[in-house]
Motif scaffolding. Structure first.
Motif, PDB file in Angstrom:
ATOM      1  N   ASN A  15      -0.014   5.125   5.077  1.00 23.64           N
ATOM      2  CA  ASN A  15       0.159   6.501   4.425  1.00 23.64           C
ATOM      3  C   ASN A  15       1.301   7.304   4.889  1.00 23.64           C
ATOM      4  O   ASN A  15       2.028   8.001   3.847  1.00 23.64           O
TER       5      ASN A  15
ATOM      6  N   GLY B 181       4.387   5.643   2.920  1.00 24.11           N
ATOM      7  CA  GLY B 181       4.314   5.924   1.607  1.00 24.11           C
ATOM      8  C   GLY B 181       5.040   7.445   1.394  1.00 24.11           C
ATOM      9  O   GLY B 181       5.695   7.565   0.367  1.00 24.11           O
TER      10      GLY B 181
ATOM     11  N   ASP C 153       8.389   8.356  -0.630  1.00 27.61           N
ATOM     12  CA  ASP C 153       8.388   9.073  -1.957  1.00 27.61           C
ATOM     13  C   ASP C 153       9.574  10.305  -1.618  1.00 27.61           C
ATOM     14  O   ASP C 153      10.313  10.514  -2.446  1.00 27.61           O
TER      15      ASP C 153
ATOM     16  N   LYS D  39       9.718   0.673  -4.109  1.00 28.77           N
ATOM     17  CA  LYS D  39       9.489  -0.398  -3.040  1.00 28.77           C
ATOM     18  C   LYS D  39      11.018  -0.293  -2.340  1.00 28.77           C
ATOM     19  O   LYS D  39      11.145  -0.471  -0.961  1.00 28.77           O
TER      20      LYS D  39
ATOM     21  N   VAL E 294      10.660   2.645   0.052  1.00 28.76           N
ATOM     22  CA  VAL E 294       9.961   2.388   1.145  1.00 28.76           C
ATOM     23  C   VAL E 294      10.403   1.606   2.130  1.00 28.76           C
ATOM     24  O   VAL E 294      10.386   1.723   3.320  1.00 28.76           O
TER      25      VAL E 294
ATOM     26  N   SER F  61       0.983  -1.199   0.060  1.00 33.35           N
ATOM     27  CA  SER F  61       0.035  -0.036   0.171  1.00 33.35           C
ATOM     28  C   SER F  61       0.820   1.468   0.086  1.00 33.35           C
ATOM     29  O   SER F  61       0.658   2.199  -0.704  1.00 33.35           O
ATOM     30  N   ALA F  62       1.821   1.284   1.011  1.00 36.00           N
ATOM     31  CA  ALA F  62       2.779   2.285   0.888  1.00 36.00           C
ATOM     32  C   ALA F  62       3.402   2.574  -0.563  1.00 36.00           C
ATOM     33  O   ALA F  62       3.649   3.681  -0.852  1.00 36.00           O
ATOM     34  N   VAL F  63       3.976   1.499  -1.035  1.00 34.60           N
ATOM     35  CA  VAL F  63       4.536   1.738  -2.337  1.00 34.60           C
ATOM     36  C   VAL F  63       3.467   2.100  -3.424  1.00 34.60           C
ATOM     37  O   VAL F  63       3.975   3.145  -4.147  1.00 34.60           O
TER      38      VAL F  63
ATOM     39  N   LEU G 152       1.001   4.276  -2.767  1.00 31.61           N
ATOM     40  CA  LEU G 152       0.797   5.671  -2.387  1.00 31.61           C
ATOM     41  C   LEU G 152       2.173   6.381  -2.917  1.00 31.61           C
ATOM     42  O   LEU G 152       1.868   7.539  -3.562  1.00 31.61           O
ATOM     43  N   ALA G 153       3.161   5.701  -2.740  1.00 30.00           N
ATOM     44  CA  ALA G 153       4.475   6.788  -3.019  1.00 30.00           C
ATOM     45  C   ALA G 153       4.403   7.016  -4.646  1.00 30.00           C
ATOM     46  O   ALA G 153       4.822   7.691  -5.127  1.00 30.00           O
TER      47      ALA G 153
END
Length: 161
Positions: free
Chosen positions: A86, A89, A93, A70, A73, A12-14, A16-17
């Motif tokens: 969140n 992510g 970034d 990835k 992150v 999910s973080a990847v 979002l980023a």
């Protein structure tokens, strides 16, 4: 958190980023020297695998972005394990764009100190400070970086109180 929940949080973080970075980075399918003289391709990919003058397909560019993001992150995850997706992510970034200092270097970054102390709101609010680059030897705010940092803050603060 069990391993599958952790994998979903990282994925999910990847995502979002990547959503933050994609419009900010733009797309150049031929390798070029960036403003710092670094051989770059696609959406900011650098490395020994970049071939000067080679045309990269959209699928190759997407794969490079996913791979690079990835790793960014996971860099944040190693510095501050267990962040909400969140927050992870958003900081993924900035690590992709600026390197690990903002998220990982507690002696050089208020944001890193706030992350380490689990003060996520304060950490997120530090992101806009990373909107500068050297122009003519002087650090100046850049509109593109300001817009990107603001997008990171919006993602970072989502769901935090």
């Amino acid at each position: 958190m069990n391993p599958s929940e952790n994998q979903r949080r990282i994925a999910s973080a990847v995502a979002l980023a990547v959503a933050i970075a994609t419009p900010a980075e733009g797309l150049r399918r031929w390798a070029y020297d960036d403003t710092g003289g670094v051989l770059t391709v696609c959406r900011g990919h650098t490395g020994k695998d970049v071939v000067r003058g080679k045309e990269y397909s959209l699928a190759q560019c997407d794969a490079l972005m996913d791979q690079d993001m990835k790793e960014a992150v996971l860099t944040v995850e190693r510095c501050v394990p267990g962040l909400p997706a969140n927050v992870l992510g958003a900081f993924g970034d900035i690590v992709y764009n600026e390197g690990p200092t903002a998220a990982c270097n507690k002696s050089a970054s208020h944001a890193a100190r706030y992350l380490a102390s689990h003060n996520y709101v304060a950490a997120c609010k530090e992101l806009p400070k990373w909107n500068k680059s050297k122009v003519g030897g002087v650090l100046v705010p850049l509109p593109g970086l300001t817009k990107r940092r603001n997008a990171e803050v919006a993602v970072c603060l989502e769901g935090l109180s």
